[in-house]
Write a protein that holds these residues in place. Structure first.
Motif, PDB file in Angstrom:
ATOM      1  N   GLY A 200       0.799  -1.227   0.000  1.00 29.20           N
ATOM      2  CA  GLY A 200       0.000   0.000   0.000  1.00 29.20           C
ATOM      3  C   GLY A 200       0.824   1.265   0.000  1.00 29.20           C
ATOM      4  N   GLU A 201       2.143   1.132  -0.203  1.00 28.62           N
ATOM      5  CA  GLU A 201       3.045   2.285  -0.201  1.00 28.62           C
ATOM      6  C   GLU A 201       4.143   2.065  -1.232  1.00 28.62           C
ATOM      7  N   ARG A 202       4.644   3.179  -1.775  1.00 28.99           N
ATOM      8  CA  ARG A 202       5.756   3.137  -2.721  1.00 28.99           C
ATOM      9  C   ARG A 202       6.642   4.355  -2.525  1.00 28.99           C
ATOM     10  N   VAL A 203       7.911   4.207  -2.913  1.00 29.45           N
ATOM     11  CA  VAL A 203       8.837   5.343  -2.964  1.00 29.45           C
ATOM     12  C   VAL A 203       9.594   5.261  -4.279  1.00 29.45           C
ATOM     13  N   GLY A 204       9.765   6.403  -4.939  1.00 30.07           N
ATOM     14  CA  GLY A 204      10.563   6.464  -6.155  1.00 30.07           C
ATOM     15  C   GLY A 204      11.659   7.498  -6.027  1.00 30.07           C
ATOM     16  N   LEU A 205      12.813   7.215  -6.626  1.00 30.82           N
ATOM     17  CA  LEU A 205      13.966   8.117  -6.598  1.00 30.82           C
ATOM     18  C   LEU A 205      14.491   8.295  -8.019  1.00 30.82           C
ATOM     19  N   ALA A 206      14.849   9.525  -8.365  1.00 29.80           N
ATOM     20  CA  ALA A 206      15.440   9.774  -9.678  1.00 29.80           C
ATOM     21  C   ALA A 206      16.394  10.953  -9.573  1.00 29.80           C
ATOM     22  N   PRO A 207      17.637  10.813 -10.064  1.00 28.58           N
ATOM     23  CA  PRO A 207      18.578  11.931 -10.051  1.00 28.58           C
ATOM     24  C   PRO A 207      18.218  12.979 -11.096  1.00 28.58           C
ATOM     25  N   LEU A 208      18.487  14.237 -10.764  1.00 33.45           N
ATOM     26  CA  LEU A 208      18.252  15.359 -11.680  1.00 33.45           C
ATOM     27  C   LEU A 208      19.592  15.978 -12.073  1.00 33.45           C
ATOM     28  N   PRO A 209      19.614  16.770 -13.155  1.00 36.67           N
ATOM     29  CA  PRO A 209      20.895  17.270 -13.681  1.00 36.67           C
ATOM     30  C   PRO A 209      21.721  18.090 -12.703  1.00 36.67           C
ATOM     31  N   ASP A 210      21.074  18.779 -11.762  1.00 37.64           N
ATOM     32  CA  ASP A 210      21.826  19.644 -10.850  1.00 37.64           C
ATOM     33  C   ASP A 210      22.316  18.908  -9.607  1.00 37.64           C
ATOM     34  N   GLY A 211      22.193  17.596  -9.583  1.00 34.65           N
ATOM     35  CA  GLY A 211      22.641  16.815  -8.438  1.00 34.65           C
ATOM     36  C   GLY A 211      21.565  16.545  -7.409  1.00 34.65           C
ATOM     37  N   GLN A 212      20.427  17.229  -7.521  1.00 35.19           N
ATOM     38  CA  GLN A 212      19.335  16.954  -6.593  1.00 35.19           C
ATOM     39  C   GLN A 212      18.669  15.617  -6.930  1.00 35.19           C
ATOM     40  N   ILE A 213      17.916  15.106  -5.968  1.00 35.30           N
ATOM     41  CA  ILE A 213      17.152  13.880  -6.168  1.00 35.30           C
ATOM     42  C   ILE A 213      15.675  14.247  -6.168  1.00 35.30           C
ATOM     43  N   TYR A 214      14.977  13.783  -7.202  1.00 40.56           N
ATOM     44  CA  TYR A 214      13.520  13.875  -7.199  1.00 40.56           C
ATOM     45  C   TYR A 214      12.995  12.637  -6.496  1.00 40.56           C
ATOM     46  N   MET A 215      12.206  12.869  -5.469  1.00 40.65           N
ATOM     47  CA  MET A 215      11.671  11.782  -4.650  1.00 40.65           C
ATOM     48  C   MET A 215      10.153  11.868  -4.654  1.00 40.65           C
ATOM     49  N   PHE A 216       9.511  10.737  -4.852  1.00 41.92           N
ATOM     50  CA  PHE A 216       8.060  10.728  -4.735  1.00 41.92           C
ATOM     51  C   PHE A 216       7.650   9.508  -3.920  1.00 41.92           C
ATOM     52  N   ALA A 217       6.491   9.576  -3.318  1.00 45.41           N
ATOM     53  CA  ALA A 217       5.980   8.475  -2.520  1.00 45.41           C
ATOM     54  C   ALA A 217       4.472   8.433  -2.658  1.00 45.41           C
ATOM     55  N   THR A 218       3.904   7.239  -2.523  1.00 48.14           N
ATOM     56  CA  THR A 218       2.453   7.095  -2.546  1.00 48.14           C
ATOM     57  C   THR A 218       2.028   6.249  -1.354  1.00 48.14           C
ATOM     58  N   ALA A 219       0.777   6.419  -0.950  1.00 44.31           N
ATOM     59  CA  ALA A 219       0.229   5.604   0.135  1.00 44.31           C
ATOM     60  C   ALA A 219      -1.286   5.576   0.006  1.00 44.31           C
ATOM     61  N   ASN A 220      -1.866   4.405   0.279  1.00 38.43           N
ATOM     62  CA  ASN A 220      -3.321   4.310   0.336  1.00 38.43           C
ATOM     63  C   ASN A 220      -3.819   5.206   1.469  1.00 38.43           C
ATOM     64  N   ALA A 221      -4.820   6.011   1.177  1.00 40.00           N
ATOM     65  CA  ALA A 221      -5.337   6.957   2.170  1.00 40.00           C
ATOM     66  C   ALA A 221      -6.695   7.449   1.709  1.00 40.00           C
ATOM     67  N   SER A 222      -7.467   7.950   2.648  1.00 44.67           N
ATOM     68  CA  SER A 222      -8.720   8.607   2.296  1.00 44.67           C
ATOM     69  C   SER A 222      -8.430   9.968   1.677  1.00 44.67           C
ATOM     70  N   ALA A 223      -9.263  10.388   0.749  1.00 43.47           N
ATOM     71  CA  ALA A 223      -9.077  11.694   0.126  1.00 43.47           C
ATOM     72  C   ALA A 223      -9.135  12.788   1.180  1.00 43.47           C
ATOM     73  N   GLY A 224      -8.210  13.742   1.079  1.00 49.98           N
ATOM     74  CA  GLY A 224      -8.217  14.881   1.983  1.00 49.98           C
ATOM     75  C   GLY A 224      -7.457  14.687   3.274  1.00 49.98           C
ATOM     76  N   GLU A 225      -6.875  13.502   3.496  1.00 51.59           N
ATOM     77  CA  GLU A 225      -6.080  13.283   4.705  1.00 51.59           C
ATOM     78  C   GLU A 225      -4.811  14.127   4.679  1.00 51.59           C
ATOM     79  N   HIS A 226      -4.322  14.464   5.855  1.00 48.87           N
ATOM     80  CA  HIS A 226      -3.049  15.170   5.981  1.00 48.87           C
ATOM     81  C   HIS A 226      -2.273  14.596   7.164  1.00 48.87           C
ATOM     82  N   GLY A 227      -0.948  14.701   7.082  1.00 49.47           N
ATOM     83  CA  GLY A 227      -0.128  14.273   8.208  1.00 49.47           C
ATOM     84  C   GLY A 227      -0.379  15.173   9.404  1.00 49.47           C
TER      85      GLY A 227
END
Length: 381
Positions: A200-227
């Motif tokens: 029910g969760e994922r993380v993705g990583l991808a390097p960008l040209p300036d040395g930064q990392i683009y990071m994304f994550a997903t998780a099953n959740a109800s719409a409108g939830e917040h940490g």
């Protein structure tokens, strides 16, 4: 010489600006209306697959994008502990289909905006309604009325153009999971990018040209939830026990860099056109990001629309051909993306274990072949 044809493009994102470039390059007088106060986008990463790169080549900016992007060299899928489930042979993707590049989304918008200098770009304009007006289309907005031979609705999943002319179209639906995106300074070179799948969760990583990392994550959740303690704290809570370098990257991240969006998709429309108005990009076929095809499909739409307007004697005939060409393809890709997301978000332990086992047994060559219908697209001549 006949009168110069006119177009109003509603929406100044990737699809809208690509349309403006393609049409103004063919002699159209184009006005782009963007609701945001300025053209641009907050920073995050974007993968442009080979079909999208070919679309950028078709409007003359492919080389410029490649020079400011990073050519992907490694990707694949792991489980939450770091065990590889499947590796993607990016070199073979490149040989078969062309390059896959990673770029800052804001950087791509900047390149598109500069290339759209032949069009009139108007920011801070909110479109309220669109209607047919004889042989033209009227666009009512908060600063007046625009009339044109063609209107292109490139104004996203909550399109005002679609609301006006497709009043009975289905509403966007929540995909069942939320997504976080952020850029991180890693402090060291990232070995390999790719996605890691849990339950029910994922993380993705991808390097960008300036040395930064683009990071994304997903998780099953109800719409409108917040940490409850902020989104970065929520990410750290969820992924602290995952494999390196995920916890270390989250420790280096800034709260202000984290963007969270619930993921919505658009059920299939019966048509992308109405009279002299066409829908494009997310306004026509908003999809989940599981195939990395949202921006690529918008670019394909723009290139195809412009080519068909050249090929056909009337706007109506061109739009009819556009609908027949683009709707089956983009809706096929949206369905595939939906299925991948549903499987990737499985949370039941036996189901996730079976999924991972099947991925581990699937030859990389079979995965590459399965991408052919998506990545093999060529621009219309």
């Amino acid at each position: 010489m006949g009168e110069q044809r006119t177009a109003v493009v509603v929406g100044g994102g990737i699809g809208g600006l690509a349309t403006a470039i393609a049409l103004s390059g063919r002699g159209w007088r184009v006005e782009v209306l963007e609701r945001a106060p300025e053209f641009g986008e907050v920073g995050a990463g974007l993968s442009v697959w080979p079909n999208g790169v070919r679309a950028l080549d078709a409007i003359g900016i492919g080389e410029q994008v490649r020079s400011r992007a990073m050519i992907e060299t490694g990707a694949g899928f792991r489980d939450w502990s770091g065990k590889w489930l499947s590796r993607t042979d990016i070199g073979e993707v490149n040989r078969r289909y062309g390059p896959l590049v990673m770029i800052h989304r804001a950087r791509l918008l900047e390149i598109l905006r500069e290339a759209a200098s032949g069009a009139t770009l108007r920011a801070g304009v909110t479109v309220q309604r669109v209607q047919a007006a004889g042989r033209q289309v009227e666009v009512m907005h908060d600063t007046g009325v625009a009339r044109a031979d063609l209107v292109v609705g490139a104004d996203g999943i909550n399109s005002a153009v679609r609301r006006s002319l497709w009043p009975r179209s289905p509403q966007p639906r929540y995909a069942g999971y939320t997504a976080w995106r952020l850029l991180v300074d890693p402090g060291a070179t990232l070995g390999e990018g790719g996605e890691s799948w849990g339950r029910g969760e994922r993380v993705g990583l991808a390097p960008l040209p300036d040395g930064q990392i683009y990071m994304f994550a997903t998780a099953n959740a109800s719409a409108g939830e917040h940490g409850p303690d902020g989104e970065l704290a929520e990410l750290r809570r969820r992924f602290a026990g995952w494999h390196d370098p995920i916890p270390a990257l989250l420790q280096r991240a800034d709260e202000d860099a984290v963007m969270r969006h619930d993921l919505y998709e658009l059920p299939p429309l019966e048509t992308f056109v109405s009279g002299r108005t066409a829908l494009l990009g997310d306004a026509a076929h908003a999809m989940t990001p599981n195939l990395g095809q949202g921006a690529c499909q918008a670019l394909e739409d723009a290139v195809t629309l412009a080519a068909l307007l050249d090929r056909h004697p009337t706007v109506e005939a061109a739009l009819d051909a556009y609908d027949r060409d683009r709707r089956p393809r983009s809706q096929m890709i949206a369905r595939r993306s939906h299925r991948i997301g549903a499987i990737a978000q499985w949370s039941h332990r036996p189901a996730a274990a079976l999924r991972n086992r099947i991925m581990g047994l699937t030859p990389p060559s079979a995965m590459l072949r399965s991408l052919a219908p998506v990545l093999g697209w060529r621009p219309p001549t």
